[in-house]
Design an enzyme around this catalytic site. Structure first.
Site, PDB file in Angstrom:
ATOM      1  N   ASP A  53     -13.577   1.976   3.963  1.00 35.40           N
ATOM      2  CA  ASP A  53     -14.024   0.661   4.413  1.00 35.40           C
ATOM      3  C   ASP A  53     -15.401   0.736   5.060  1.00 35.40           C
ATOM      4  O   ASP A  53     -15.911   1.818   5.366  1.00 35.40           O
ATOM      5  CB  ASP A  53     -13.033   0.083   5.430  1.00 35.40           C
ATOM      6  CG  ASP A  53     -11.647  -0.112   4.848  1.00 35.40           C
ATOM      7  OD1 ASP A  53     -11.539  -0.245   3.613  1.00 35.40           O
ATOM      8  OD2 ASP A  53     -10.677  -0.122   5.628  1.00 35.40           O
ATOM      9  N   TYR A 113      -7.169  12.760   6.387  1.00 37.07           N
ATOM     10  CA  TYR A 113      -8.045  11.916   7.193  1.00 37.07           C
ATOM     11  C   TYR A 113      -8.025  12.414   8.628  1.00 37.07           C
ATOM     12  O   TYR A 113      -7.004  12.923   9.112  1.00 37.07           O
ATOM     13  CB  TYR A 113      -7.583  10.458   7.180  1.00 37.07           C
ATOM     14  CG  TYR A 113      -7.944   9.686   5.941  1.00 37.07           C
ATOM     15  CD1 TYR A 113      -9.156   8.998   5.858  1.00 37.07           C
ATOM     16  CD2 TYR A 113      -7.081   9.622   4.856  1.00 37.07           C
ATOM     17  CE1 TYR A 113      -9.491   8.281   4.722  1.00 37.07           C
ATOM     18  CE2 TYR A 113      -7.408   8.905   3.712  1.00 37.07           C
ATOM     19  CZ  TYR A 113      -8.614   8.234   3.660  1.00 37.07           C
ATOM     20  OH  TYR A 113      -8.947   7.521   2.528  1.00 37.07           O
TER      21      TYR A 113
END
Length: 253
Positions: A53, A113
């Site tokens: 994002d 992540y």
């Protein structure tokens, strides 16, 4: 004829509108494709392991591209040449040839992540747009315990935001994901939350992080969080950590 190359890149996501190419440009993908087109004197489309994002960073995003055989550059040449045409906020850190049917997204076995939380009373300016500043006291032990609840296969629909393109009648396994590990690495006033799983949905890591931090601060019970996993049809979590602390750390092949 063409040769398929797998590229690994790192980027500071702060100035970009995310990874995915979109109308109006301004994304990481748009920037890399424009640099490649300058080198080839023709368009080059790339396909990534996944999206990030706006404001999210990457230490090792992966993408593939089919290089026409008219181009004589070696993989090493491509790394140097692309970096010379890219802004300093995007770096190509690896290039290697792969099989013609290799796909950066569909061949991936999982992703890692990391999410950075700064717990210092005053955040260093060098962590601005690099971490989530949480100066209020909270229990790191409770945060670690909350993360353990995510491990395993769960229906994570309450921890995923809607993109707007979800099927009206999704199959039973549509929201199933497996989290292999979730841990907290302490580095002084910096906490590094590391999530490893077979896949993560839209904003999932940020929502996992925000909800676990809510438990760590005593404003949600571990039982409430557990209930969101065992009863996935309720409302989604309202606690989503900001984009600036999230990093795509590794794509697993």
């Amino acid at each position: 004829m063409s040769t398929r190359l797998l590229f690994t890149c790192a980027y500071d996501g702060t100035p970009y509108r995310g990874w995915q190419s979109q109308a109006g440009g301004g994304t990481v993908q748009d920037t890399i494709e424009a640099a490649a087109a300058d080198l080839l004197r023709e368009p080059l489309r790339i396909a990534a392991a996944g999206r990030t994002d706006a404001g999210v960073h990457a230490e090792a995003q992966c993408f593939h591209a089919d290089i026409p055989d008219t181009c004589r550059m070696t993989p090493q040449n491509w790394q140097a040449a692309l970096n010379a045409h890219l802004p300093a906020s995007i770096r190509i850190i690896g290039v290697r040839p792969v099989e013609p049917d290799f796909h950066a997204r569909f061949r991936a076995k999982g992703k890692v992540y990391e999410y950075l939380i700064c717990c210092a009373p005053v955040q260093s300016p060098f962590l601005h747009n690099r971490s989530w500043h949480v100066p209020q006291p909270f229990s790191v032990e409770a945060l670690e315990a909350a993360l353990q609840l995510y491990i395993g296969e769960h229906d994570f629909r309450r921890f995923a935001a809607n993109r707007g393109n979800e099927p009206a009648d999704p199959p039973p396994d549509f929201y199933l994901r497996t989290v292999y590990s979730a841990e907290v690495l302490r580095e002084g006033d910096l906490l590094r939350l590391r999530f490893c799983g077979n896949g993560f949905m839209y904003r999932m890591v940020r929502m996992l992080t925000g909800t676990a931090q809510r438990v760590a601060s005593g404003r949600m019970s571990p039982g409430e969080l557990q209930g969101m996993l065992t009863c996935p049809t309720g409302p989604k979590t309202r606690f989503c950590a900001p984009a600036c602390g999230l990093y795509l750390h590794q794509v697993l092949y």
